[in-house]
Design a protein around this motif. Structure first.
Motif, PDB file in Angstrom:
ATOM      1  N   PHE A   1      12.582  -8.698  -1.985  1.00  0.00           N
ATOM      2  CA  PHE A   1      13.764  -7.542  -1.852  1.00  0.00           C
ATOM      3  C   PHE A   1      13.060  -6.502  -2.716  1.00  0.00           C
ATOM      4  CE2 PHE A   1      15.434 -11.801  -2.086  1.00  0.00           C
ATOM      5  CZ  PHE A   1      16.076 -11.791  -0.804  1.00  0.00           C
ATOM      6  N   ARG A   2      13.243  -5.262  -2.123  1.00  0.00           N
ATOM      7  CA  ARG A   2      12.868  -3.954  -2.747  1.00  0.00           C
ATOM      8  C   ARG A   2      13.940  -3.062  -2.253  1.00  0.00           C
ATOM      9  NH1 ARG A   2       6.333  -4.236  -2.535  1.00  0.00           N
ATOM     10  NH2 ARG A   2       6.235  -6.537  -3.184  1.00  0.00           N
ATOM     11  N   ASN A   3      14.202  -2.078  -3.579  1.00  0.00           N
ATOM     12  CA  ASN A   3      15.061  -1.186  -3.277  1.00  0.00           C
ATOM     13  C   ASN A   3      14.198   0.128  -2.576  1.00  0.00           C
ATOM     14  OD1 ASN A   3      17.386   0.198  -2.928  1.00  0.00           O
ATOM     15  ND2 ASN A   3      18.000   0.061  -5.020  1.00  0.00           N
ATOM     16  N   GLU A   4      13.745   0.047  -1.438  1.00  0.00           N
ATOM     17  CA  GLU A   4      12.772   1.220  -0.758  1.00  0.00           C
ATOM     18  C   GLU A   4      13.500   2.396  -0.640  1.00  0.00           C
ATOM     19  OE1 GLU A   4       9.536   0.930  -0.592  1.00  0.00           O
ATOM     20  OE2 GLU A   4       9.074  -1.283  -0.330  1.00  0.00           O
ATOM     21  N   ILE A   5      12.769   3.343  -1.138  1.00  0.00           N
ATOM     22  CA  ILE A   5      13.643   4.967  -1.048  1.00  0.00           C
ATOM     23  C   ILE A   5      13.794   5.047   0.370  1.00  0.00           C
ATOM     24  CG2 ILE A   5      13.378   6.995  -1.689  1.00  0.00           C
ATOM     25  CD1 ILE A   5      11.625   6.354  -3.919  1.00  0.00           C
TER      26      ILE A   5
ATOM     27  N   THR B   1      10.419  -2.788  11.296  1.00  0.00           N
ATOM     28  CA  THR B   1      10.525  -3.641  10.235  1.00  0.00           C
ATOM     29  C   THR B   1       9.359  -3.303   9.180  1.00  0.00           C
ATOM     30  OG1 THR B   1       8.907  -5.095  11.439  1.00  0.00           O
ATOM     31  CG2 THR B   1      11.457  -5.552  11.577  1.00  0.00           C
ATOM     32  N   PHE B   2       8.592  -2.402   9.248  1.00  0.00           N
ATOM     33  CA  PHE B   2       7.480  -2.189   8.674  1.00  0.00           C
ATOM     34  C   PHE B   2       7.706  -2.018   7.097  1.00  0.00           C
ATOM     35  CE2 PHE B   2       4.110   0.345   6.090  1.00  0.00           C
ATOM     36  CZ  PHE B   2       2.966  -0.436   6.831  1.00  0.00           C
ATOM     37  N   ARG B   3       8.804  -0.945   6.763  1.00  0.00           N
ATOM     38  CA  ARG B   3       9.290  -1.044   5.398  1.00  0.00           C
ATOM     39  C   ARG B   3      10.615  -1.528   5.181  1.00  0.00           C
ATOM     40  NH1 ARG B   3       8.681   4.378   3.490  1.00  0.00           N
ATOM     41  NH2 ARG B   3       6.517   4.235   4.211  1.00  0.00           N
TER      42      ARG B   3
ATOM     43  N   MET C   1       3.899 -14.092   2.453  1.00  0.00           N
ATOM     44  CA  MET C   1       3.051 -15.327   2.574  1.00  0.00           C
ATOM     45  C   MET C   1       1.886 -15.212   1.531  1.00  0.00           C
ATOM     46  SD  MET C   1       2.720 -15.780   6.700  1.00  0.00           S
ATOM     47  CE  MET C   1       1.965 -14.218   7.107  1.00  0.00           C
ATOM     48  N   GLU C   2       2.048 -15.801   0.455  1.00  0.00           N
ATOM     49  CA  GLU C   2       1.000 -15.503  -0.665  1.00  0.00           C
ATOM     50  C   GLU C   2       0.180 -16.576  -1.115  1.00  0.00           C
ATOM     51  OE1 GLU C   2       2.850 -13.625  -4.109  1.00  0.00           O
ATOM     52  OE2 GLU C   2       2.903 -11.572  -2.907  1.00  0.00           O
ATOM     53  N   THR C   3      -0.906 -16.465  -1.630  1.00  0.00           N
ATOM     54  CA  THR C   3      -1.756 -17.382  -2.288  1.00  0.00           C
ATOM     55  C   THR C   3      -2.168 -16.761  -3.685  1.00  0.00           C
ATOM     56  OG1 THR C   3      -4.004 -16.672  -1.312  1.00  0.00           O
ATOM     57  CG2 THR C   3      -2.790 -18.451  -0.231  1.00  0.00           C
TER      58      THR C   3
ATOM     59  N   ASP D   1       6.742 -10.043   7.926  1.00  0.00           N
ATOM     60  CA  ASP D   1       7.354  -9.187   8.867  1.00  0.00           C
ATOM     61  C   ASP D   1       6.233  -8.276   9.533  1.00  0.00           C
ATOM     62  OD1 ASP D   1      10.428  -9.797   8.246  1.00  0.00           O
ATOM     63  OD2 ASP D   1       9.052  -9.863   6.354  1.00  0.00           O
ATOM     64  N   ARG D   2       5.522  -7.704   8.520  1.00  0.00           N
ATOM     65  CA  ARG D   2       4.493  -6.832   9.045  1.00  0.00           C
ATOM     66  C   ARG D   2       3.422  -7.422   9.768  1.00  0.00           C
ATOM     67  NH1 ARG D   2       3.173  -2.513   3.857  1.00  0.00           N
ATOM     68  NH2 ARG D   2       5.091  -2.142   3.693  1.00  0.00           N
ATOM     69  N   THR D   3       2.842  -8.596   9.367  1.00  0.00           N
ATOM     70  CA  THR D   3       2.067  -9.458  10.294  1.00  0.00           C
ATOM     71  C   THR D   3       2.589  -9.561  11.816  1.00  0.00           C
ATOM     72  OG1 THR D   3       1.294 -10.316   8.399  1.00  0.00           O
ATOM     73  CG2 THR D   3       0.437 -11.562  10.502  1.00  0.00           C
TER      74      THR D   3
HETATM   75  N1  GAP Z   1       2.294  -9.974  -4.955  1.00  0.00           N
HETATM   76  C1  GAP Z   1       1.755  -8.879  -4.719  1.00  0.00           C
HETATM   77  C2  GAP Z   1       2.568  -7.848  -3.657  1.00  0.00           C
HETATM   78  O1  GAP Z   1       3.635  -8.156  -3.406  1.00  0.00           O
HETATM   79  P1  GAP Z   1       2.295  -5.661  -2.386  1.00  0.00           P
HETATM   80  O2  GAP Z   1       1.241  -4.933  -1.786  1.00  0.00           O
HETATM   81  O3  GAP Z   1       3.354  -4.997  -3.023  1.00  0.00           O
HETATM   82  O4  GAP Z   1       1.888  -6.921  -3.288  1.00  0.00           O
HETATM   83  C3  GAP Z   1       2.266  -7.529  -0.364  1.00  0.00           C
HETATM   84  O5  GAP Z   1       2.964  -6.430  -1.161  1.00  0.00           O
HETATM   85  C4  GAP Z   1       2.700  -7.246   0.865  1.00  0.00           C
HETATM   86  O6  GAP Z   1       4.145  -7.424   0.980  1.00  0.00           O
HETATM   87  C5  GAP Z   1       2.494  -5.741   1.656  1.00  0.00           C
HETATM   88  O7  GAP Z   1       1.104  -5.657   1.987  1.00  0.00           O
HETATM   89  C6  GAP Z   1       3.206  -6.024   2.844  1.00  0.00           C
HETATM   90  O8  GAP Z   1       2.780  -6.816   4.002  1.00  0.00           O
HETATM   91  C7  GAP Z   1       4.397  -6.799   2.396  1.00  0.00           C
HETATM   92  N2  GAP Z   1       5.543  -5.725   1.879  1.00  0.00           N
HETATM   93  C8  GAP Z   1       5.666  -4.806   0.984  1.00  0.00           C
HETATM   94  N3  GAP Z   1       6.747  -4.396   0.814  1.00  0.00           N
HETATM   95  C9  GAP Z   1       7.337  -4.406   1.926  1.00  0.00           C
HETATM   96  C10 GAP Z   1       8.235  -3.667   2.722  1.00  0.00           C
HETATM   97  N4  GAP Z   1       9.124  -3.090   1.880  1.00  0.00           N
HETATM   98  N5  GAP Z   1       8.844  -4.071   3.793  1.00  0.00           N
HETATM   99  C11 GAP Z   1       7.814  -4.975   4.684  1.00  0.00           C
HETATM  100  N6  GAP Z   1       6.912  -5.811   3.837  1.00  0.00           N
HETATM  101  C12 GAP Z   1       6.467  -5.206   2.789  1.00  0.00           C
END
Ligand code: GAP
Length: 438
Positions: free
Chosen positions: A175-179, A185-187, A194-196, A308-310
């Motif tokens: 979750f991010r409080n994106e401005i 769905t990009f932002r 999905m992380e490793t 979602d971006r993928t």
């Molecule tokens: N743990 C590292 C990390 O979170 P990040 O570059 O901030 O790094 C990784 O985020 C990925 O998460 C991004 O490349 C993107 O695919 C996805 N992501 C980040 N913020 C996003 C957003 N607001 N909406 C959709 N996908 C987002």
């Protein structure tokens, strides 16, 4: 993009979040078709990253964490974007998104926009936990899924037989409080990652080797699910643009309709997370090497992709338009329905009965779509819109010789095969090795 967004809603792929209440910016709901595709994407990612590897284990950590973990990881202090406000209409924008700023300035022309000075804005979403009003604990919804992995580093090494180098994989919501949420769905403000986190010996040569390895490994994954090679590229982060935890960072970018943009990142996090959690928790986070009994804080090479971006990349990559009709060419392993079954005519009970039996039998192994509306051409077009790779039609010949036609989405070709051969035929097609569409 507009056509894809409209189709996504019409065909149950993605809906705007809370739509009947006027929506909630930056949230999206995946419908009957979209939720299947998203699940297939996550399952395939997990299969490649965890199931088929000896050096990776999975984890599913809680979204809510002790807030100290976010202080330790540096997010409370440094997980910020620069925010500016338009003094005319008070809309807020990210100061580093020059295109968005320019577009907004145009909307006020001929008046010239006066902006506030950039101020830092923390992206962590706050929540309140507890039953006593006024005594609730302020916590954060996780801004990245990473922290739950690092705080469990000791639990994982103590409970499994992993040895450095090894990785921990996780998929989950962030979750991010994106401005300015935007570009479909990009932002978003709620999304999945999905992380490793791949832990290595703290040596420069190891860091370089594994950083390059994971860059190429993740690029190869995108190529293996059919993303066009010429639309993908690596983009290194300039030192001043790196996240607070990263020693080195490279994005994999895709050419979306609005230009190249980030789909995932590969980050060399060094021992940032483990050392900070060791400091803030007072717990020993070191790894003891059983071969020589040395103890050290490993370094972490992270790969982090947005689900979602993928997904959006796969839609942009796969949709094409012909005669006003949209067709989604997507890897058959990711399509919502692997196969659709139709009776040639809906008003002939003998055809419907035979087709229904095939449909029910195939459901044991695949997601199958049933359609008996309209004519065959319309049904093919409808399946093409959601990317169903194979359509099986039962016709009068089927009653005579137990065969059906299989129609291929990408070529439009048709082939006649025996009914009892259908499952094997389709399994072989979906599992055959494939590479990028170019
Ligand atoms: N743990 C590292 C990390 O979170 P990040 O570059 O901030 O790094 C990784 O985020 C990925 O998460 C991004 O490349 C993107 O695919 C996805 N992501 C980040 N913020 C996003 C957003 N607001 N909406 C959709 N996908 C987002």
């Amino acid at each position: 993009m507009e056509k894809i967004v409209a189709l996504c809603k019409r065909r149950g792929i993605i809906f705007p979040g809370s739509e009947i209440y006027g929506g909630l910016a930056g949230t999206w709901d995946y419908g009957s078709v979209g939720s299947l595709m998203k699940k297939n994407l996550k399952d395939l990612w997990w299969k490649e990253v965890v199931q088929k590897r000896d050096d990776m284990v999975g984890l599913d950590a809680a979204i809510m964490m002790n807030p100290r973990a976010w202080e330790a990881s540096g997010h409370v202090e440094a997980f910020t974007d620069p925010l500016v406000e338009c003094k005319i209409c008070h809309l807020r924008f990210r100061a580093d998104k020059s295109e968005e700023i320019k577009t907004h300035e145009k909307s006020h022309k001929p008046v010239i926009v006066d902006w506030t000075e950039p101020q830092t804005f923390n992206l962590l979403v706050k929540a309140y936990l507890g039953v006593l009003e006024g005594k609730q604990a302020e916590i954060y919804l996780r801004g990245e899924i990473t922290n739950g992995v690092h705080v469990n580093f000791k639990n994982v090494i103590d409970s499994s037989r992993v040895r450095i180098p090894f990785g921990i994989a996780q998929i989950g919501k962030a979750f991010r409080n994106e401005i300015t949420p935007g570009n479909f769905t990009f932002r978003s403000r709620e999304f999945e990652q999905m992380e490793t986190q791949f832990y290595i010996k703290p040596e420069d040569s190891e860091g370089e080797k594994w950083f390059e390895y994971w860059k190429q490994n993740r690029m190869d994954f995108f190529l293996s699910i059919g993303v066009a090679k010429e639309k993908l590229r690596f983009k290194d982060h300039e030192p001043e643009k790196r996240a607070h935890y990263a020693r080195a960072a490279t994005d994999i970018e895709y050419e979306f309709p609005w230009g190249f943009d980030e789909v995932m990142g590969i980050h060399h996090r060094g021992n940032w997370d483990l050392s900070r959690h060791q400091e803030y928790s007072g717990q020993d986070m070191k790894f003891r090497d059983p071969d020589d009994n040395t103890e050290y804080l490993p370094w972490d090479i992270e790969t982090s992709a947005g689900v979602d971006r993928t997904f959006l990349m796969l839609l942009c990559n796969g949709y094409s338009e012909n005669d006003g009709k949209l067709k989604l060419k997507i890897d058959p392993r990711l399509a919502a329905y692997t196969v659709a079954v139709f009776p040639l005519l809906a008003n002939k009970p003998e055809l419907v009965e035979k087709a229904k039996k095939i449909y029910i039998d195939l459901r044991e192994d695949f997601y199958v779509s049933w359609d008996e509306r309209g004519n065959i051409g319309k049904r093919y077009a409808s399946q093409d819109e959601v990317g169903t790779p194979y359509c099986v039609t039962v016709d009068f010949q089927s009653l005579e010789d137990q065969t059906v036609t299989v129609r291929f989405r990408d070529s439009g070709e048709q082939k006649r095969i025996k009914i009892d051969e259908i499952p094997g035929f389709i399994s072989k097609l979906i599992n055959e090795p494939r590479s990028s569409s170019t």
